[in-house]
Scaffold this motif. Structure first.
Motif, PDB file in Angstrom:
ATOM      1  N   ASP A 190      -8.137  -5.180  -5.905  1.00 28.51           N
ATOM      2  CA  ASP A 190      -6.940  -5.827  -5.585  1.00 28.51           C
ATOM      3  C   ASP A 190      -6.732  -6.164  -4.350  1.00 28.51           C
ATOM      4  O   ASP A 190      -6.057  -7.050  -3.949  1.00 28.51           O
ATOM      5  CB  ASP A 190      -5.844  -4.608  -5.977  1.00 28.51           C
ATOM      6  CG  ASP A 190      -5.727  -4.398  -7.503  1.00 28.51           C
ATOM      7  OD1 ASP A 190      -6.141  -5.184  -8.408  1.00 28.51           O
ATOM      8  OD2 ASP A 190      -5.221  -3.494  -7.676  1.00 28.51           O
ATOM      9  N   LYS A 191      -7.280  -5.432  -3.397  1.00 27.05           N
ATOM     10  CA  LYS A 191      -7.135  -5.772  -1.682  1.00 27.05           C
ATOM     11  C   LYS A 191      -8.004  -7.126  -1.788  1.00 27.05           C
ATOM     12  O   LYS A 191      -7.367  -8.072  -1.095  1.00 27.05           O
ATOM     13  CB  LYS A 191      -7.651  -4.677  -0.652  1.00 27.05           C
ATOM     14  CG  LYS A 191      -7.846  -4.956   0.660  1.00 27.05           C
ATOM     15  CD  LYS A 191      -7.972  -3.818   1.251  1.00 27.05           C
ATOM     16  CE  LYS A 191      -9.461  -3.534   1.509  1.00 27.05           C
ATOM     17  NZ  LYS A 191      -9.789  -2.557   2.324  1.00 27.05           N
ATOM     18  N   SER A 211      -4.055   0.011  -2.240  1.00 27.88           N
ATOM     19  CA  SER A 211      -4.631   1.208  -1.858  1.00 27.88           C
ATOM     20  C   SER A 211      -5.501   1.962  -3.024  1.00 27.88           C
ATOM     21  O   SER A 211      -6.379   2.965  -2.787  1.00 27.88           O
ATOM     22  CB  SER A 211      -3.892   2.345  -1.239  1.00 27.88           C
ATOM     23  OG  SER A 211      -2.942   2.826  -1.971  1.00 27.88           O
ATOM     24  N   GLN A 212      -5.138   1.489  -4.272  1.00 24.46           N
ATOM     25  CA  GLN A 212      -5.684   2.205  -5.476  1.00 24.46           C
ATOM     26  C   GLN A 212      -6.852   1.437  -5.857  1.00 24.46           C
ATOM     27  O   GLN A 212      -7.716   1.940  -6.708  1.00 24.46           O
ATOM     28  CB  GLN A 212      -4.878   2.266  -6.524  1.00 24.46           C
ATOM     29  CG  GLN A 212      -3.596   2.912  -6.222  1.00 24.46           C
ATOM     30  CD  GLN A 212      -3.738   4.424  -5.747  1.00 24.46           C
ATOM     31  OE1 GLN A 212      -4.584   5.029  -6.481  1.00 24.46           O
ATOM     32  NE2 GLN A 212      -3.228   4.855  -4.741  1.00 24.46           N
ATOM     33  N   SER A 213      -7.260   0.229  -5.152  1.00 21.06           N
ATOM     34  CA  SER A 213      -8.251  -0.751  -5.865  1.00 21.06           C
ATOM     35  C   SER A 213      -8.856  -1.681  -4.814  1.00 21.06           C
ATOM     36  O   SER A 213      -8.135  -2.357  -4.485  1.00 21.06           O
ATOM     37  CB  SER A 213      -7.829  -1.523  -7.062  1.00 21.06           C
ATOM     38  OG  SER A 213      -8.768  -2.354  -7.331  1.00 21.06           O
ATOM     39  N   ASP A 236      -0.507  -2.216  -5.735  1.00 20.90           N
ATOM     40  CA  ASP A 236      -0.790  -1.082  -4.767  1.00 20.90           C
ATOM     41  C   ASP A 236      -2.316  -1.338  -4.308  1.00 20.90           C
ATOM     42  O   ASP A 236      -3.350  -0.838  -5.269  1.00 20.90           O
ATOM     43  CB  ASP A 236      -0.513   0.183  -5.249  1.00 20.90           C
ATOM     44  CG  ASP A 236      -0.955   1.525  -4.111  1.00 20.90           C
ATOM     45  OD1 ASP A 236      -1.279   1.144  -2.916  1.00 20.90           O
ATOM     46  OD2 ASP A 236      -0.555   2.492  -4.393  1.00 20.90           O
ATOM     47  N   THR A 278       0.965  -1.141   0.047  1.00 28.03           N
ATOM     48  CA  THR A 278       0.067   0.162   0.100  1.00 28.03           C
ATOM     49  C   THR A 278       0.584   1.129  -0.191  1.00 28.03           C
ATOM     50  O   THR A 278       1.918   1.201   0.876  1.00 28.03           O
ATOM     51  CB  THR A 278      -1.022   0.228   1.149  1.00 28.03           C
ATOM     52  OG1 THR A 278      -1.842   1.011   1.223  1.00 28.03           O
ATOM     53  CG2 THR A 278      -0.215   0.159   2.612  1.00 28.03           C
ATOM     54  N   SER A 279       0.503   2.287  -0.794  1.00 22.03           N
ATOM     55  CA  SER A 279       1.190   3.380  -0.897  1.00 22.03           C
ATOM     56  C   SER A 279       0.812   4.412   0.011  1.00 22.03           C
ATOM     57  O   SER A 279       1.119   5.611   0.289  1.00 22.03           O
ATOM     58  CB  SER A 279       1.273   4.213  -2.403  1.00 22.03           C
ATOM     59  OG  SER A 279      -0.169   4.318  -2.703  1.00 22.03           O
TER      60      SER A 279
END
Length: 91
Positions: free
Chosen positions: A45-46, A40-42, A38, A8-9
């Motif tokens: 994705d998490k 935190s962008q999707s 990343d 995560t960014s």
């Protein structure tokens, strides 16, 4: 296969940022090719990271070789300490 690092960014945890950077530095130093995702962008994705890790509450960093789960930071550190990185990364 390529190593995939879910990270995560965006994190208020300096500890998490240090762990993520430690993994990236290690992979760079050993010239092991990897891609980053990343989370935190999707949200997708998490959710994908957690599903692939088999843990609905998994937090980054998480490592995979393609779709094969390698482990989290503690498992990575253990492999480095025991010099079993090739087995850990399934290379």
């Amino acid at each position: 296969m390529t190593i995939i690092l879910y990270y995560t960014s965006v994190s208020s945890s300096s500890e998490m940022r240090k762990k993520q950077q430690r993994i990236m530095d290690y992979l760079d130093s050993k010239k092991i090719p990897y891609t980053t995702v990343d989370i935190s962008q999707s949200v997708e994705d998490k959710e994908e990271m957690r599903k692939k890790a088999g843990n609905p509450t998994a937090l980054p960093p998480q490592l995979f070789n393609g779709d094969t789960y390698c482990g989290d930071f503690e498992m990575f550190e253990n492999a480095v300490e025991l010099e079993t990185e090739e087995t850990f990364f399934k290379l």
